[in-house]
Design a protein around this motif. Structure first.
Motif, PDB file in Angstrom:
ATOM      1  N   UNK A  83       0.827  -1.203   0.000  1.00 55.93           N
ATOM      2  CA  UNK A  83       0.000   0.000   0.000  1.00 55.93           C
ATOM      3  C   UNK A  83       0.866   1.260   0.000  1.00 55.93           C
ATOM      4  N   UNK A  84       1.932   1.244   0.808  1.00 55.61           N
ATOM      5  CA  UNK A  84       2.825   2.404   0.902  1.00 55.61           C
ATOM      6  C   UNK A  84       3.578   2.618  -0.406  1.00 55.61           C
ATOM      7  N   UNK A  85       4.062   1.538  -1.011  1.00 53.80           N
ATOM      8  CA  UNK A  85       4.757   1.658  -2.298  1.00 53.80           C
ATOM      9  C   UNK A  85       3.829   2.239  -3.361  1.00 53.80           C
ATOM     10  N   UNK A  86       2.605   1.754  -3.362  1.00 56.27           N
ATOM     11  CA  UNK A  86       1.634   2.245  -4.357  1.00 56.27           C
ATOM     12  C   UNK A  86       1.350   3.728  -4.135  1.00 56.27           C
ATOM     13  N   UNK A  87       1.157   4.121  -2.880  1.00 59.04           N
ATOM     14  CA  UNK A  87       0.849   5.522  -2.602  1.00 59.04           C
ATOM     15  C   UNK A  87       2.007   6.439  -2.980  1.00 59.04           C
ATOM     16  N   UNK A  88       3.242   6.008  -2.686  1.00 58.20           N
ATOM     17  CA  UNK A  88       4.401   6.839  -3.040  1.00 58.20           C
ATOM     18  C   UNK A  88       4.526   6.991  -4.554  1.00 58.20           C
ATOM     19  N   UNK A  89       4.293   5.904  -5.281  1.00 60.47           N
ATOM     20  CA  UNK A  89       4.394   5.976  -6.745  1.00 60.47           C
ATOM     21  C   UNK A  89       3.311   6.874  -7.316  1.00 60.47           C
ATOM     22  N   UNK A  90       2.138   6.880  -6.680  1.00 55.50           N
ATOM     23  CA  UNK A  90       1.054   7.753  -7.134  1.00 55.50           C
ATOM     24  C   UNK A  90       1.377   9.216  -6.871  1.00 55.50           C
ATOM     25  N   UNK A  91       2.136   9.469  -5.797  1.00 56.57           N
ATOM     26  CA  UNK A  91       2.435  10.843  -5.410  1.00 56.57           C
ATOM     27  C   UNK A  91       3.663  11.407  -6.108  1.00 56.57           C
ATOM     28  N   UNK A  92       4.449  10.565  -6.776  1.00 56.07           N
ATOM     29  CA  UNK A  92       5.619  11.059  -7.491  1.00 56.07           C
ATOM     30  C   UNK A  92       5.189  12.078  -8.545  1.00 56.07           C
ATOM     31  N   UNK A  93       5.651  13.293  -8.375  1.00 55.45           N
ATOM     32  CA  UNK A  93       5.296  14.358  -9.313  1.00 55.45           C
ATOM     33  C   UNK A  93       3.983  15.028  -9.003  1.00 55.45           C
ATOM     34  N   UNK A  94       3.320  14.610  -7.916  1.00 52.90           N
ATOM     35  CA  UNK A  94       2.045  15.225  -7.561  1.00 52.90           C
ATOM     36  C   UNK A  94       1.982  15.404  -6.060  1.00 52.90           C
ATOM     37  N   UNK A  95       1.295  16.408  -5.596  1.00 54.17           N
ATOM     38  CA  UNK A  95       1.176  16.652  -4.150  1.00 54.17           C
ATOM     39  C   UNK A  95      -0.281  16.817  -3.735  1.00 54.17           C
TER      40      UNK A  95
END
Length: 621
Positions: free
Chosen positions: A593-605
């Motif tokens: 879940x954490x890996x997925x969330x970090x990848x989703x947030x890359x380049x976005x805040x």
């Protein structure tokens, strides 16, 4: 976390590998923990409860033996009779601990000494003890621990899992002082001062005390072993290496000064490499001359230290903690040039140059040293202590930041994801489980801690040995947590509720990022928490560990939170239940879940994780 043992012989727990040094008042030795001592009271034969059961078992065997005929008057069985006579195969004739019988005159009844040997408790060297009477109700864990084997209750596929030999191979330094040999109290006072100072310090670049012993007019201090040699052993150094070492020392001194402790004897001999690795970290040692001070009385007058790193105001007999900064300036000069700034053949000559602050950059190696490095040294070697930077200010030097960033490698994304998963899970753990992980973290070696130390330094933006809330919040930006969950995780890791996360607290909260922890380490943690070796963790044990300031009701709630029964004590089996086998599945799910969330947030805040049900992560603990 340091264990203080009264009236205990350290050689019952440790074996000496090498005597490193011997003096008129004591010695320093390289030691390892004895296999029979690993696990302490978690091992059945080491706990008061276990010794009672073993005594009952011994008496049971005695009764069984005495119920036999006058067996000492019987001839030894022949090969034929052994095959044909059922009585010749009786258990009492086949016990290893009756082997002395074959060496005894069988026509003579055994003496009291023979009976003592016959009926003595079998040793672990005789092999596993399997013939306990059924009414003793020993479970699998008690059998395995008694026989020096540990079975894991967790997934052991991770690299952090260690075998028995791994803990047995850990080396420690054992320092001793013989009280009866002292004509003056100075040496004993120095060691006691070192122990008291080290008990209050918790930093990645300060040597860790493990435990102390008082036995037969001797005081012993067991510390982690720094086997890489002192700063003299690797001279000369590059500018990058010099900056890395100075940065580490400044971080430790900044931490100490904020806690009101001054070292007063910083020198090459008191800074040790942890291991033989070329990139080994360094740690400060020898706190015998250190002193505590307060804001109301920061001035000291004791003339202590080593002349070549001594500050001019120390020579005058009136100084503050800024004397340590001068010493670091001397260390930086020596690291960069392989020479001392204030050279002299006699102490008086050296002291005269120090008082005048008379030094230069004319040695051979200075031609290749950057101007930033020279400026850094000059800023610290100021005659007026008020003109020197504090340790915290010096650590922000552009020279240190530029040079250190070249060689420092922080954890990668996968490692940070594992760390974050551990922090998230840790927030929901019971208080007793957190204390157990604190013990495990405290006893872990630098090699076992690995990238967690680098992660702590990355979180600790001020490089002062503490992670403040703002540091913590900044470190978690890439995961998009909302403020509520950041606060939950921060307060979860702040075990002593001081408003900041200390080094060992951070290690405890993240050590599972290395993988599952094996039972041998859990047994060691149980032994530390069971301070009276009763075989149970009680409220009184926790009070001894946590101090009298914590209300008794809160201490009792820690026991109640974990106990499966209402007896207000935690058995070893209940303790192991805190680390159940299903956690790895839960951990893997949270990690993904954490890996997925970090990848989703890359380049976005814009996305955030919020309202995490942290309690559901580990509802059992």
């Amino acid at each position: 976390m340091m264990y203080e043992r009264k009236n205990r012989d350290p050689l019952q727990y440790y074996r000496i590998l090498e005597v490193v040094g011997v003096g008129s008042m004591g010695s320093v030795s390289r030691v390892q923990k004895r296999p029979s001592a690993i696990g302490g009271s978690a091992r059945l034969e080491n706990s008061l409860r276990g010794r009672k059961q073993l005594q009952e078992w011994k008496e049971y065997q005695q009764r069984q033996c005495l119920q036999q005929q006058a067996w000492w008057q019987k001839p030894l069985p022949t090969l034929f009779s052994s095959c044909c006579d059922d009585t010749s195969s009786s258990d009492w004739k086949n016990h290893k601990w009756l082997s002395f019988f074959r060496r005894t005159d069988i026509t003579t009844p055994p003496t009291s000494s023979d009976m003592h040997n016959l009926l003595s408790l079998p040793t672990l060297e005789d092999g596993p003890i399997t013939n306990f009477p059924s009414h003793f109700n020993l479970n699998a864990s008690q059998h395995s621990i008694l026989n020096d084997t540990f079975h894991s209750t967790t997934n052991l596929n991770a690299s952090f899992h260690s075998t028995s030999s791994a803990i047995q191979n850990i080396e420690y330094a054992l320092k001793s002082i013989h009280i009866q040999r002292l004509s003056k109290k100075a040496a004993i006072t120095e060691l006691q001062n070192e122990i008291e100072i080290l008990k209050t310090l918790d930093h990645a670049h300060i040597v860790k005390p493990i435990e102390t012993f008082e036995h037969h007019q001797q005081i012993f201090l067991v510390m982690e072993m720094c086997r890489g040699g002192d700063l003299y052993s690797r001279d000369p150094y590059t500018e990058e290496e010099s900056a890395r070492i100075v940065n580490s020392v400044l971080s430790a001194i900044s931490y100490m000064h904020k806690r009101g402790v001054v070292h007063r004897d910083l020198k090459f001999e008191n800074i040790m490499f942890v291991s033989d690795h070329p990139q080994s970290e360094v740690k400060l040692i020898d706190f015998g001359l250190s002193a505590k001070y307060g804001p109301e009385d920061p001035v000291m007058s004791d003339g202590v230290g080593t002349i070549y790193t001594m500050a001019p105001e120390v020579l005058k007999g009136k100084y503050t903690s800024q004397a340590d900064i001068w010493s670091i300036g001397v260390l930086a000069y020596m690291l960069l040039s392989s020479q001392v700034p204030f050279f002299g053949t006699k102490r008086r000559e050296i002291a005269a140059k120090i008082r005048k602050c008379k030094y230069d950059f004319k040695g051979k190696r200075w031609a290749n040293i950057s101007a930033q490095a020279k400026n850094f040294v000059s800023e610290l070697l100021q005659l007026n202590p008020d003109q020197r930077p504090t340790a915290s200010e010096a650590s922000k030097s552009s020279w240190l930041n530029r040079r250190c960033n070249v060689s420092v490698r922080f954890p990668d994304d996968d490692q940070l994801d594992n760390i974050q998963t551990s922090l998230q899970n840790f927030a929901a753990y019971s208080k007793l489980k957190k204390l157990a992980l604190m013990v495990i973290a405290h006893k872990s070696t630098s090699e076992e801690i690995g990238f967690l130390r680098k992660a702590f330094e990355q979180y600790d933006e001020d490089h002062d040995g503490f992670i403040e809330l703002n540091d913590f919040r900044d470190a978690l930006q890439s995961y998009g947590y909302c403020e509520e969950d950041i606060m939950d995780m921060f307060h979860g890791a702040d075990i002593d509720s001081t408003g900041s996360i200390k080094y060992t607290e951070f290690l405890a909260a993240t050590i599972e990022a290395h993988g599952a922890i094996n039972e041998e380490r859990l047994a060691e943690a149980f032994d530390r928490l069971d301070t009276d070796d009763s075989g149970f963790i009680t409220a009184e044990n926790l009070r001894e560990l946590l101090g009298d300031d914590l209300p008794l009701t809160e201490i009792q709630s820690i026991i109640t939170e974990c106990g499966l029964t209402n007896d207000q004590q935690i058995s070893y089996e209940e303790f192991l239940g805190l680390f159940d086998q299903y956690q790895e599945d839960q951990r893997e799910e949270a990690l993904q879940q954490i890996k997925h969330q970090r990848s989703m947030l890359d380049g976005s805040s814009h996305s955030i994780i919020c309202n995490l049900d942290l309690d559901s992560i580990d509802s059992e603990n």
